[in-house]
Design an enzyme around this catalytic site. Structure first.
Site, short mmCIF file in Angstrom:
data_model
loop_
_atom_site.label_atom_id
_atom_site.label_comp_id
_atom_site.label_asym_id
_atom_site.label_seq_id
_atom_site.Cartn_x
_atom_site.Cartn_y
_atom_site.Cartn_z
N TYR A 175 -58.84 -85.61 4.78
CA TYR A 175 -60.26 -85.38 5.09
C TYR A 175 -60.59 -83.92 5.35
CZ TYR A 175 -58.09 -86.51 9.64
OH TYR A 175 -57.24 -86.59 10.70
N LYS A 176 -59.56 -83.06 5.40
CA LYS A 176 -59.82 -81.64 5.68
C LYS A 176 -60.03 -80.91 4.35
CE LYS A 176 -56.73 -81.85 9.70
NZ LYS A 176 -57.63 -81.91 10.84
N PHE A 179 -49.63 -80.63 17.18
CA PHE A 179 -50.85 -81.41 17.31
C PHE A 179 -50.55 -82.62 18.21
CE2 PHE A 179 -54.14 -84.39 16.14
CZ PHE A 179 -55.25 -83.57 16.11
N ARG A 238 -62.59 -71.95 16.10
CA ARG A 238 -61.88 -71.92 14.81
C ARG A 238 -62.89 -71.93 13.66
NH1 ARG A 238 -58.02 -76.99 14.38
NH2 ARG A 238 -60.07 -77.96 14.43
N ASP A 270 -45.80 -81.84 8.89
CA ASP A 270 -47.19 -82.30 8.93
C ASP A 270 -48.01 -81.25 8.17
OD1 ASP A 270 -49.83 -82.85 9.56
OD2 ASP A 270 -49.39 -83.49 11.60
C1 LIG Z 1 -51.95 -81.37 12.31
C2 LIG Z 1 -52.61 -82.70 12.48
N1 LIG Z 1 -51.86 -83.81 12.48
C3 LIG Z 1 -52.42 -85.03 12.65
C4 LIG Z 1 -53.79 -85.17 12.80
C5 LIG Z 1 -54.37 -86.54 13.08
O1 LIG Z 1 -54.46 -87.28 11.98
P1 LIG Z 1 -55.01 -88.78 11.95
O2 LIG Z 1 -56.27 -88.79 12.74
O3 LIG Z 1 -55.23 -89.00 10.46
O4 LIG Z 1 -53.99 -89.68 12.50
C6 LIG Z 1 -54.61 -84.04 12.76
C7 LIG Z 1 -56.07 -84.19 12.90
O5 LIG Z 1 -56.84 -83.29 12.91
C8 LIG Z 1 -54.00 -82.78 12.60
O6 LIG Z 1 -54.75 -81.67 12.59
#
Ligand SMILES: Cc1ncc(COP(=O)(O)O)c(C=O)c1O
Length: 401
Positions: A211-212, A115, A360, A186
């Site tokens: 939040y997911k 990501f 997705r 992560d």
């Molecule tokens: C795998 C992954 N890591 C990190 C994040 C970003 O997280 P944040 O916006 O809470 O920093 C996301 C956001 O969708 C994500 O899917």
């Protein structure tokens, strides 16, 4: 519970759902009724009436640990191993910087397709020590063999945000530990979507968002996990007064609070943490193995439905077919993915688009049923047959896709 596991229809009633088929649990979960009432109480009683006294009266001070303990129950971790707060990006910085300092080594290996925020955080850490830190972005398949005695840290997503591929946490931890390296996971796309076994797999460090699949609300706080064993020696680098051993002595020198509390930085996000706390109550008494079983059944059914749509349309499922290798969303490649997703949204089927060509659809058994999968299949087939994706209304992309 029913004889055959959880009563899914009853669980679905715990949410305020839009009049649409919602496939975006991997981006933003829906609002639980429990959150609405909990927030009302927090605002009208704790904030409005209790005001400053609520830090003690309602133990706001320890919300990061209380919420963390609830997340730990879903992550295969123990009480006192997870703390909630800050964004996932900030948590990544907190743990990656602490791990680097702890190891005395300089190499960090990560998935080259990780990501973006994970990659950006690492690039910032490299720029702090440009002469020493080496970031090696690699294909995940090459990572177990690439870890060496020079490697400080491996940073990986448990489930790939594009393909939905699930990685073998236990094997990668073992291979990294054999060479004396730490692993930071992560969990953003696995927490609340499938059983996560942090302790049993020998995990060192992890972060994830709420939040997911945890339905904590837009921008809800993330969490940080540090294994009990590592807590004894891992020192926070991003230090703040709320992670101090005695914050209200206002001392000039930093002494980390014992245990996971040392990873707290600033004032806890009381409102947002209260919302996550409420949404986590929906998982109480739920065996995540049942959730996983149903998620796999439903994602399998979705892939079979897609296979059944006329092959000439050029849909390519990129999510692994093998149950053990996929998380809880299905990703499909198509040159017109953006227009297709927009046409589906207009028809009341909400999925998303990830550049350059992926759509997705998340599977979330807590509030979805087979009827949602059927609706997605029917609407997708119609959008393709009518070439509705070519509608000029979809030629301009919104800020958030
Ligand atoms: C795998 C992954 N890591 C990190 C994040 C970003 O997280 P944040 O916006 O809470 O920093 C996301 C956001 O969708 C994500 O899917």
């Amino acid at each position: 519970m029913t004889e055959n596991g959880p009563d899914w229809a009853r669980l679905r009633q715990a949410f305020e759902l839009p009049d649409a088929h919602y496939f975006m649990g991997n981006s933003l979960g829906p609002l639980p009724h429990a959150t609405r009432s909990a927030m009302r109480a927090v605002i009208e009683e704790q904030w409005s009436q209790g005001l400053i006294r609520s830090w003690n009266l309602h133990d706001w001070f320890h919300l990061p640990e209380h919420v963390g303990d609830r997340i730990a129950a879903l992550a295969g971790a123990g009480p006192g191993e997870i703390v909630a707060g800050d964004s996932t990006s900030v948590c990544l910085f907190k743990l990656a910087s602490a791990a680097l300092r702890h190891s005395g080594r300089w190499e960090i290996i990560t998935d080259r397709d990780n990501f973006p925020t994970d990659l950006y955080v690492l690039s910032g850490i490299r720029d702090l020590y440009p002469e020493q830190v080496e970031i090696r972005p690699l294909p995940v398949a090459d990572i177990p063999d690439a870890v060496s005695e020079r490697t400080a840290l491996v940073l990986l997503s448990h489930v790939d945000f594009r393909s939905g591929r699930l990685y073998d946490m236990e094997m990668i931890n073992r291979r990294a530990h054999d060479r004396g390296a730490l692993v930071l996971w992560d969990l953003s796309h696995s927490i609340g979507a499938l059983p996560v076994a942090l302790n049993a797999s020998g995990a060192d460090l992890a972060v994830g968002c709420t939040y997911k699949y945890l339905n904590g609300g837009p921008g809800s706080p993330a969490f940080s996990y540090v294994s009990r064993e590592l807590q004894a020696s891992l020192q926070p680098i991003l230090r703040g007064w709320m992670g101090h051993a005695s914050p209200f002595e206002m001392r000039a020198d930093f002494e980390a609070a014992a245990g996971i509390r040392g990873m707290v930085v600033g004032t806890p996000e009381v409102l947002a943490l209260s919302a996550v706390k409420a949404s986590l109550s929906l998982f109480e008494g739920l065996d995540l193995r049942h959730l996983r079983e149903r998620s796999l059944h439903m994602s399998g059914a979705l892939m079979a439905t897609i296979d059944g749509i006329d092959g000439d349309h050029g849909l390519e499922i990129v999510t692994p077919r093998e149950d053990s290798q996929r998380g809880s969303h299905v990703a499909i490649r198509h040159a017109q993915a953006y227009g297709i997703v927009q046409a589906l949204i207009r028809r009341g089927v909400i999925g998303d688009f990830r550049a350059p060509d992926l759509m997705r659809f998340a599977i979330t058994p807590l509030y979805q049923s087979e009827a949602d999968i059927e609706a997605l299949g029917t609407q997708l087939a119609e959008v393709l047959a009518t070439r509705e994706w070519a509608d000029p209304a979809f030629s301009r992309r919104s800020t958030v896709t």
